[in-house]
Design a protein around this motif. Sequence first.
Motif, PDB file in Angstrom:
ATOM      1  N   THR A   2      -2.610 -10.935  22.032  1.00  0.00           N
ATOM      2  CA  THR A   2      -3.290 -11.583  20.904  1.00  0.00           C
ATOM      3  C   THR A   2      -4.076 -10.538  20.130  1.00  0.00           C
ATOM      4  O   THR A   2      -4.535  -9.548  20.679  1.00  0.00           O
ATOM      5  N   ASP A   3      -4.231 -10.814  18.837  1.00  0.00           N
ATOM      6  CA  ASP A   3      -5.046  -9.977  17.969  1.00  0.00           C
ATOM      7  C   ASP A   3      -6.409 -10.618  17.839  1.00  0.00           C
ATOM      8  O   ASP A   3      -6.560 -11.808  18.072  1.00  0.00           O
ATOM      9  N   LYS A   4      -7.350  -9.811  17.368  1.00  0.00           N
ATOM     10  CA  LYS A   4      -8.672 -10.388  17.129  1.00  0.00           C
ATOM     11  C   LYS A   4      -8.846 -10.686  15.630  1.00  0.00           C
ATOM     12  O   LYS A   4      -8.417  -9.898  14.788  1.00  0.00           O
ATOM     13  N   LEU A   5      -9.475 -11.823  15.346  1.00  0.00           N
ATOM     14  CA  LEU A   5      -9.788 -12.149  13.959  1.00  0.00           C
ATOM     15  C   LEU A   5     -11.272 -11.886  13.732  1.00  0.00           C
ATOM     16  O   LEU A   5     -12.133 -12.423  14.441  1.00  0.00           O
ATOM     17  N   THR A 165     -11.497  -1.432   5.182  1.00  0.00           N
ATOM     18  CA  THR A 165     -11.118  -2.848   5.066  1.00  0.00           C
ATOM     19  C   THR A 165     -10.740  -3.115   3.617  1.00  0.00           C
ATOM     20  O   THR A 165     -11.449  -2.690   2.697  1.00  0.00           O
ATOM     21  N   ILE A 198      -7.882  -2.680   7.663  1.00  0.00           N
ATOM     22  CA  ILE A 198      -7.827  -4.083   8.081  1.00  0.00           C
ATOM     23  C   ILE A 198      -7.802  -4.913   6.805  1.00  0.00           C
ATOM     24  O   ILE A 198      -8.562  -4.635   5.872  1.00  0.00           O
ATOM     25  N   SER A 200      -8.302  -8.413   4.631  1.00  0.00           N
ATOM     26  CA  SER A 200      -9.287  -9.503   4.680  1.00  0.00           C
ATOM     27  C   SER A 200      -9.022 -10.522   3.577  1.00  0.00           C
ATOM     28  O   SER A 200      -8.520 -10.180   2.507  1.00  0.00           O
ATOM     29  N   VAL A 218      -4.136 -15.391   6.761  1.00  0.00           N
ATOM     30  CA  VAL A 218      -4.113 -14.866   8.130  1.00  0.00           C
ATOM     31  C   VAL A 218      -2.700 -15.014   8.715  1.00  0.00           C
ATOM     32  O   VAL A 218      -2.108 -14.058   9.215  1.00  0.00           O
ATOM     33  N   GLY A 222      -1.009 -11.853   7.361  1.00  0.00           N
ATOM     34  CA  GLY A 222      -1.380 -10.894   8.412  1.00  0.00           C
ATOM     35  C   GLY A 222      -2.804 -10.369   8.272  1.00  0.00           C
ATOM     36  O   GLY A 222      -3.156  -9.338   8.856  1.00  0.00           O
ATOM     37  N   ARG A 224      -6.666  -9.906   9.041  1.00  0.00           N
ATOM     38  CA  ARG A 224      -7.374  -9.996  10.320  1.00  0.00           C
ATOM     39  C   ARG A 224      -8.887 -10.063  10.131  1.00  0.00           C
ATOM     40  O   ARG A 224      -9.644  -9.841  11.063  1.00  0.00           O
ATOM     41  N   GLN A 225      -9.301 -10.379   8.925  1.00  0.00           N
ATOM     42  CA  GLN A 225     -10.717 -10.686   8.670  1.00  0.00           C
ATOM     43  C   GLN A 225     -10.767 -11.861   7.693  1.00  0.00           C
ATOM     44  O   GLN A 225     -10.015 -11.892   6.712  1.00  0.00           O
ATOM     45  N   LEU A 258      -4.867 -16.115  18.048  1.00  0.00           N
ATOM     46  CA  LEU A 258      -5.861 -15.098  17.689  1.00  0.00           C
ATOM     47  C   LEU A 258      -7.142 -15.306  18.485  1.00  0.00           C
ATOM     48  O   LEU A 258      -7.526 -16.449  18.747  1.00  0.00           O
TER      49      LEU A 258
END
Length: 512
Positions: A2-5, A165, A198, A200, A218, A222, A224-225, A258
């Motif tokens: 899993t990725d982190k959000l 970012t 990253i 956003s 997201v 894709g 991730r913020q 996530l």
Amino acid sequence: MTDKLIIFDTTLRDGEQSPGASMTKDEKLRIARQLERLRVDVIEAGFAASSNGDFEAVQAIAHAIKDSTICSLSRANDRDIARAAEALKGANSARIHTFIATSALHMEKKLRMTPEEVLEQAKQSVRFARNLVGDIEFSPEDGYRSDPDFLCRVIEAVIAEGATTINVPDTVGYAIPELYGNFIKNLRERIPNSDKAIWSVHCHNDLGMAVANSLAGVKIGGARQVECTINGLGERAGNCSLEEVVMAIKTRRDYFNLDLNIDTRHIVAASRMVSQTTGFVVQPNKAVVGANAFAHASGIHQDGVLKARDTYEIMRAEDVGWSANKIVLGKLSGRNAFKQRLQELGVSLESESEINTAFTRFKELADRKSEIFDEDILALVSDESVTLEKEQFGFVSLFQQSETGESPRARIVFTVDGKEVHSESEGNGPVDASLKAIESHVQSGAEMVLYSVNAISGSTESQGEVTVRLQNSGRVVNGVGSDPDIVVASAKAYLSALNKLQSKADRVAAQG
Ligand code: KIV
Ligand code: ZN
């Protein structure tokens, strides 16, 4: 895998841009502490170059908060960026968020700059910022309405200059989920160095799709913020709401796959705090934090929930901070019990003298109201007189008389710079008479553009929470007051709004 959000909260910056939602340094600090308890990854604490007040608020938050990254917004110019870096000095983890508009409309009509000039300024600003702070976010304002070819050139260039970012704002809330998701996906696919940053999302809610658009950014894009605010606070129809986006990702983990850092048990307290501080009432049917969000009125639903909770509930009320037993304290409760309940609610008062003031007010309230609910405690501690801020106007006492067929009258005592003032007036009703009595002495000339009363905890025994919105010389402020007597709550709210009108606020608009 899993990725982190990353959850980037901008309640204190974009949220504060709503008319009347501006907050004092101490109010911002209190909310920042609650956001840290929520385990928000990034707190956008303000726009340091916009005013001295905002500079000091960013600075205070940067010093006080240890677990979240503290960010300041800044336009894409050296002065703003240097000011942001200065305010962020001493932060455990600091970020500068710089932005410039990239849509043809904004570049031509607002900035009066050519695309090549905007590109150069974006590059130069990120280069300058990168020499001051390692963590740099870049936003092409009105990004979603920008020409994708031009946007690719700008984003590729700022990543090459060191932006870490890349945020793609839907500044005017024009996007549609699938289109916004694909917009980000295409940018990421076309920009050769896109994997060095990253991505956003930052969505406004003008068409009611801010949360849906963010989630599409997201899932499809894709990103991730997610940039969001408590209660979806923000200019016009607001921003993507933190509580909704977080609970969507958490509840539908099967789909998003996530991870989040957020401690969701602090969501309701954060929502109450932001609502009470800004005077923006949360609608009862608001997802997650509205008073009805977990109430089942229909017999069929109630029956189902009693047999098996998950028949009609997809989240547990206690997981977002609605406590099962809401009657918490009463007249006999002592200082320690009060202090402990404050801790359980995630409220930390700065000093012993603030705790003492809050406890004295709690006792006064308990004398008048047999059951004290969590909501009462939260209202009590968000009242500015608890935090001992030096305000120009303060409530002392009120006498009012109304009888069918008679003209209501009110006599009020309040302080102006510490000195007691007595004033009285007639009015259409007791609230009107009380506010006219204040106004006849103060003569602010302000226009009232909103007056609303809300019962803090449901019944007629409840405290009334009043919001008063005043407008004067182009400024709009909200004052909030709470008391079991709604006439007193109204007078407190009016005085609180006058205090805010008096405070100097020569701020520069972020998107002006
Ligand atoms: O909505 C917007 O474009 C913004 C930027 C400053 C990020 O708030
Ligand atoms: Zn915005």
